[in-house]
Design a protein around this motif. Structure first.
Motif, PDB file in Angstrom:
ATOM      1  N   GLN A  34      18.951 -42.986  30.014  1.00 46.60           N
ATOM      2  CA  GLN A  34      19.374 -42.727  28.639  1.00 46.60           C
ATOM      3  C   GLN A  34      19.586 -41.240  28.342  1.00 46.60           C
ATOM      4  N   GLY A  35      18.917 -40.363  29.100  1.00 43.60           N
ATOM      5  CA  GLY A  35      19.131 -38.930  28.897  1.00 43.60           C
ATOM      6  C   GLY A  35      17.896 -38.132  28.536  1.00 43.60           C
ATOM      7  N   LYS A  36      16.724 -38.754  28.581  1.00 40.47           N
ATOM      8  CA  LYS A  36      15.516 -37.999  28.211  1.00 40.47           C
ATOM      9  C   LYS A  36      15.204 -36.893  29.213  1.00 40.47           C
ATOM     10  N   THR A  37      15.342 -37.196  30.500  1.00 38.42           N
ATOM     11  CA  THR A  37      15.074 -36.177  31.511  1.00 38.42           C
ATOM     12  C   THR A  37      16.113 -35.059  31.461  1.00 38.42           C
ATOM     13  N   ASN A  38      17.337 -35.388  31.034  1.00 39.02           N
ATOM     14  CA  ASN A  38      18.367 -34.358  30.921  1.00 39.02           C
ATOM     15  C   ASN A  38      17.960 -33.233  29.973  1.00 39.02           C
ATOM     16  N   LEU A  39      17.228 -33.583  28.922  1.00 43.02           N
ATOM     17  CA  LEU A  39      16.799 -32.572  27.953  1.00 43.02           C
ATOM     18  C   LEU A  39      15.813 -31.587  28.564  1.00 43.02           C
ATOM     19  N   VAL A  40      14.804 -32.105  29.265  1.00 38.29           N
ATOM     20  CA  VAL A  40      13.821 -31.192  29.858  1.00 38.29           C
ATOM     21  C   VAL A  40      14.406 -30.476  31.068  1.00 38.29           C
ATOM     22  N   GLU A  41      15.342 -31.115  31.745  1.00 40.96           N
ATOM     23  CA  GLU A  41      16.031 -30.453  32.857  1.00 40.96           C
ATOM     24  C   GLU A  41      16.781 -29.225  32.352  1.00 40.96           C
ATOM     25  N   ALA A  42      17.426 -29.351  31.195  1.00 35.34           N
ATOM     26  CA  ALA A  42      18.159 -28.227  30.618  1.00 35.34           C
ATOM     27  C   ALA A  42      17.221 -27.068  30.301  1.00 35.34           C
ATOM     28  N   ILE A  43      16.051 -27.383  29.745  1.00 30.10           N
ATOM     29  CA  ILE A  43      15.083 -26.337  29.412  1.00 30.10           C
ATOM     30  C   ILE A  43      14.588 -25.642  30.674  1.00 30.10           C
ATOM     31  N   ALA A  44      14.230 -26.420  31.684  1.00 30.44           N
ATOM     32  CA  ALA A  44      13.743 -25.830  32.928  1.00 30.44           C
ATOM     33  C   ALA A  44      14.819 -25.002  33.609  1.00 30.44           C
ATOM     34  N   TYR A  45      16.066 -25.437  33.508  1.00 26.54           N
ATOM     35  CA  TYR A  45      17.179 -24.743  34.153  1.00 26.54           C
ATOM     36  C   TYR A  45      17.316 -23.302  33.655  1.00 26.54           C
ATOM     37  N   LEU A  46      16.995 -23.067  32.389  1.00 27.47           N
ATOM     38  CA  LEU A  46      17.156 -21.734  31.820  1.00 27.47           C
ATOM     39  C   LEU A  46      16.227 -20.695  32.452  1.00 27.47           C
ATOM     40  N   GLY A  47      15.154 -21.132  33.102  1.00 28.63           N
ATOM     41  CA  GLY A  47      14.234 -20.180  33.704  1.00 28.63           C
ATOM     42  C   GLY A  47      14.631 -19.714  35.082  1.00 28.63           C
ATOM     43  N   THR A  48      15.421 -20.532  35.794  1.00 23.38           N
ATOM     44  CA  THR A  48      15.736 -20.216  37.191  1.00 23.38           C
ATOM     45  C   THR A  48      17.197 -20.433  37.562  1.00 23.38           C
ATOM     46  N   LEU A  49      17.949 -21.104  36.699  1.00 22.96           N
ATOM     47  CA  LEU A  49      19.311 -21.570  36.999  1.00 22.96           C
ATOM     48  C   LEU A  49      19.318 -22.501  38.203  1.00 22.96           C
ATOM     49  N   LYS A  50      18.239 -23.278  38.337  1.00 22.85           N
ATOM     50  CA  LYS A  50      18.159 -24.313  39.359  1.00 22.85           C
ATOM     51  C   LYS A  50      17.653 -25.597  38.712  1.00 22.85           C
ATOM     52  N   SER A  51      18.249 -26.705  39.112  1.00 24.07           N
ATOM     53  CA  SER A  51      17.795 -28.008  38.639  1.00 24.07           C
ATOM     54  C   SER A  51      16.727 -28.546  39.576  1.00 24.07           C
ATOM     55  N   HIS A  52      15.734 -29.243  39.012  1.00 21.60           N
ATOM     56  CA  HIS A  52      14.720 -29.869  39.862  1.00 21.60           C
ATOM     57  C   HIS A  52      15.188 -31.223  40.378  1.00 21.60           C
ATOM     58  N   ARG A  53      16.429 -31.608  40.033  1.00 18.46           N
ATOM     59  CA  ARG A  53      16.920 -32.937  40.414  1.00 18.46           C
ATOM     60  C   ARG A  53      18.095 -32.893  41.378  1.00 18.46           C
ATOM     61  N   VAL A  54      18.963 -31.899  41.250  1.00 12.53           N
ATOM     62  CA  VAL A  54      20.160 -31.828  42.098  1.00 12.53           C
ATOM     63  C   VAL A  54      20.354 -30.403  42.594  1.00 12.53           C
ATOM     64  N   SER A  55      21.068 -30.272  43.702  1.00 15.67           N
ATOM     65  CA  SER A  55      21.301 -28.946  44.274  1.00 15.67           C
ATOM     66  C   SER A  55      22.601 -28.322  43.789  1.00 15.67           C
ATOM     67  N   SER A  56      23.513 -29.134  43.283  1.00 16.42           N
ATOM     68  CA  SER A  56      24.818 -28.635  42.835  1.00 16.42           C
ATOM     69  C   SER A  56      24.890 -28.589  41.317  1.00 16.42           C
ATOM     70  N   ASP A  57      25.339 -27.455  40.793  1.00 21.46           N
ATOM     71  CA  ASP A  57      25.485 -27.328  39.343  1.00 21.46           C
ATOM     72  C   ASP A  57      26.584 -28.213  38.787  1.00 21.46           C
ATOM     73  N   ALA A  58      27.522 -28.614  39.647  1.00 28.01           N
ATOM     74  CA  ALA A  58      28.631 -29.450  39.169  1.00 28.01           C
ATOM     75  C   ALA A  58      28.116 -30.734  38.536  1.00 28.01           C
ATOM     76  N   ALA A  59      26.987 -31.260  39.033  1.00 33.84           N
ATOM     77  CA  ALA A  59      26.432 -32.498  38.502  1.00 33.84           C
ATOM     78  C   ALA A  59      25.870 -32.324  37.098  1.00 33.84           C
ATOM     79  N   LEU A  60      25.651 -31.078  36.666  1.00 32.50           N
ATOM     80  CA  LEU A  60      25.080 -30.824  35.351  1.00 32.50           C
ATOM     81  C   LEU A  60      26.132 -30.857  34.240  1.00 32.50           C
ATOM     82  N   VAL A  61      27.388 -30.698  34.618  1.00 33.60           N
ATOM     83  CA  VAL A  61      28.469 -30.641  33.635  1.00 33.60           C
ATOM     84  C   VAL A  61      28.940 -32.059  33.305  1.00 33.60           C
TER      85      VAL A  61
END
Length: 391
Positions: A34-61
């Motif tokens: 539904q998108g709940k993890t997407n919200l916390v993923e976005a917050i975590a991403y701002l600290g490192t510019l890395k996702s804890h779920r995927v290696s490619s940023d393309a998947a975030l768009v």
């Protein structure tokens, strides 16, 4: 430090979303996908510019878009600031703090998060590179300039590997590779700094890990951590299939590390020329996790491995709390409680309740202890049903 507002544009399944947050514990509830993890993923991403779920940023768009935007308003005491990043499906991302462009490694000066997610089970059982990355990110949080040391080391390593590969292909001998000595000097210099800081970090992290694990399982199970360092190895001692190394308990002097590093590099040169790759250095090192005096990677059960990985992240959060100028990290627990029994759920809740901000995701709110259920934001199909403004 805590997030007061999150703004998304074309991030994952959110076309546009605005979410107000506050200190303390907040829960994002919603069925899977539904998108709940997407919200916390976005917050975590701002600290490192890395996702804890995927290696490619393309998947975030968001699908069909060329880029997305994540923006957060932060507060630490009376201090307020904003961080945002434009995520490009292809090309470089553009992080900014207070509207001014910054380098990725500088983000840790302003904002830190610690995320625990199901993927973190691989910290115990997975590839050594994941454990090295965890330690290095902690070091960057403590000293952002360490990121520059890592980057320089990786550049030298690529150049040295390229030279070794060429030598192997052209069957060149050591006497024909005088430039290799130049790369050796740089590899030892930069690698020694990395090894020394990792060893010092492990010493600081060890007591936090022991306490965190004991808290979660309500028993003293002797959880510990040590380093296996290829540059400090006894010749011929195996290192779990990833080079050679020995367990290092105490921090050596920088001069000791550099001397032994250079000796190991000299000894390894014939094998490096034969294989065309650098066999000694921090890129070959590993952290070993111990449980009751035995390697957790081999002996820990699934439940013990899960508890160990969670304890490791709690230890990291405690260490950041002690050392960071921005105070507590934002602690993110992504779909964690469903894997724990009732007793460990309660112990985890007690362990995190005093962090400045804790963000929790769950599919079923009854998986959480009663004390954590009072502030719930429901997510359905990429829509914030309660607790925010979805545009």
């Amino acid at each position: 430090m805590h997030v007061t507002h999150l703004s998304l544009r074309n991030f994952r399944n959110y076309r546009s979303a605005e979410l107000d947050l506050h200190p303390g514990i907040q829960v994002f509830e919603g069925a899977n996908g539904q998108g709940k993890t997407n919200l916390v993923e976005a917050i975590a991403y701002l600290g490192t510019l890395k996702s804890h779920r995927v290696s490619s940023d393309a998947a975030l768009v968001r699908f069909g878009e060329e880029g997305g935007i994540v923006r957060a308003e932060l507060r630490h005491g009376e201090r307020e600031l904003s961080i945002d990043v434009e995520i490009a499906k292809s090309g470089s991302n553009k992080p900014r703090v207070r509207g001014h462009a910054v380098k990725t490694r500088e983000l840790a000066r302003f904002f830190t998060t610690v995320v625990f997610a199901p993927e973190d089970l691989s910290l115990v059982r997975g590839d050594p590179s994941q454990r090295r990355e965890l330690l290095d990110q902690l070091l960057i949080t403590h000293s952002p300039r360490f990121g520059e040391t890592i980057s320089k080391y990786e550049r030298v390593l690529r150049q040295r590997n390229s030279l070794l590969k060429t030598a192997r292909q052209q069957r060149l001998g050591a006497e024909q590779l005088t430039t290799l000595d130049i790369w050796d000097d740089q590899l030892v210099d930069l690698g020694t700094r990395i090894v020394a800081q990792r060893l010092a970090l492990v010493d600081r992290l060890r007591p936090h890990l022991a306490r965190a694990y004991a808290t979660l399982v309500d028993a003293d199970h002797g959880a510990s951590i040590s380093m296996r360092v290829s540059a400090l190895a006894d010749t011929g001692r195996p290192m779990d299939g990833d080079g050679e190394g020995e367990e290092i308990g105490a921090v050596l002097t920088v001069d000791d590390i550099a001397e032994r590093f250079r000796t190991r590099l000299t000894d390894a040169r014939p094998r490096e020329l034969d294989r065309g790759v650098t066999l000694v250095g921090p890129h070959r090192d590993d952290a070993t996790f111990w449980l009751n005096g035995l390697p957790a990677r081999i002996t820990a059960s699934h439940g013990e491995s899960w508890s160990f990985a969670l304890a490791l992240k709690l230890a990291a959060a405690q260490l950041i709390r002690e050392e960071s100028k921005t105070g507590d990290p934002v602690l993110i627990l992504d779909d964690v409680f469903a894997e724990l029994d009732g007793a460990r759920r309660s112990r985890l809740a007690n362990a995190v309740h005093d962090f400045e901000q804790v963000l929790i995701t769950c599919a079923v709110v009854t998986d959480l202890p009663e004390a954590l259920r009072h502030d719930t934001i429901r997510i359905e199909a990429g829509t914030i049903v309660s607790g925010g403004v979805d545009a």
